[in-house]
Design a protein around this motif. Sequence first.
Motif, PDB file in Angstrom:
ATOM      1  N   THR A 111      25.007  19.199 -20.714  1.00  0.00           N
ATOM      2  CA  THR A 111      25.160  17.744 -20.726  1.00  0.00           C
ATOM      3  C   THR A 111      26.170  17.376 -21.799  1.00  0.00           C
ATOM      4  OG1 THR A 111      22.910  17.283 -19.966  1.00  0.00           O
ATOM      5  CG2 THR A 111      23.999  15.552 -21.215  1.00  0.00           C
ATOM      6  N   ARG A 149      21.649  17.856 -16.946  1.00  0.00           N
ATOM      7  CA  ARG A 149      22.142  16.477 -16.982  1.00  0.00           C
ATOM      8  C   ARG A 149      21.226  15.508 -16.242  1.00  0.00           C
ATOM      9  NH1 ARG A 149      28.534  17.488 -15.545  1.00  0.00           N
ATOM     10  NH2 ARG A 149      28.700  19.416 -16.744  1.00  0.00           N
ATOM     11  N   GLY A 183      18.398  14.820 -20.535  1.00  0.00           N
ATOM     12  CA  GLY A 183      19.833  14.836 -20.286  1.00  0.00           C
ATOM     13  C   GLY A 183      20.378  13.446 -20.023  1.00  0.00           C
ATOM     14  N   ARG A 207      23.045  11.278 -22.384  1.00  0.00           N
ATOM     15  CA  ARG A 207      24.306  10.713 -21.894  1.00  0.00           C
ATOM     16  C   ARG A 207      24.390   9.213 -22.139  1.00  0.00           C
ATOM     17  NH1 ARG A 207      24.960  10.815 -16.676  1.00  0.00           N
ATOM     18  NH2 ARG A 207      22.925  11.620 -16.053  1.00  0.00           N
TER      19      ARG A 207
END
Length: 264
Positions: free
Chosen positions: A161, A172, A177, A181
């Motif tokens: 990620t 991700r 994850g 982000r």
Amino acid sequence: MNEETEATGPLPSQPAPGCTAVYRFYGAAGELLYVGITSDPKSRWRSHAGEKPWWHEVARKEVTWFANRTEAGIAELHAIETEGPRYDRSNPKNKIDNEDRRTQDQAYVAEALRMVRDDIEAGVFPPATALPSAHHLASRYGLSRSAVTSALWKVEPRVLTHASPHWLVLDRSSPAGEAARSCGAVYGLGIELFGLHVPFHGDDLSARSRLPKTSVTKGLGALQKTGMADMQWGKRGRALWTLLPKPMPDGLKPARDLPPHEDL
């Protein structure tokens, strides 16, 4: 004109204000790889290390200082025309055409990708940790930062990620994850390692996640300002942090506080 040659050791510095250097990079077999011009070799070479996929081929550097940039520029052009450095695009004698160069660049990226995957699979970079910087990885693999960075973007989403500026060994699509982000590496790794509403020490998060302490401290402080982390002092005078759910936007309430749906 002042010449310096080095394989390792201190980088050459400007002998006097206004002086400009012509530098040459040589491969292990003594072949000339590149000719360039600069007044600051240290900065210029650092840039090359991050941009040139062939940087790992450099075994020796040679520097010649000139009194001014005009003299250095003339010497650089003469060297390119007569000495045929392998990687100078402006050199008409360059034997590597654009297609060959693209193929070579792709090979470097593929090699970096293989090495990253192997290290993750071997546990060199365990789950829920941050990878070292691209500069560190480039040194580890003997490749350029550009090749390593390109390779990282090619690693499968279930493995890595990207939470700028860090790469994390996290799926991700996992909750951690996605949190990393959208809310940063500290939040994502903290959730993965400790969960929500569980007190922990910042040093423990840094040690287990391999994030620098400065990044953890800065990240927790930013999360506290947005209401996504809380800090209280422990019995031993150490700060205890707790990660909290992401606040609801203004005007919205958690589902439990809303009236029943009309269909219920």
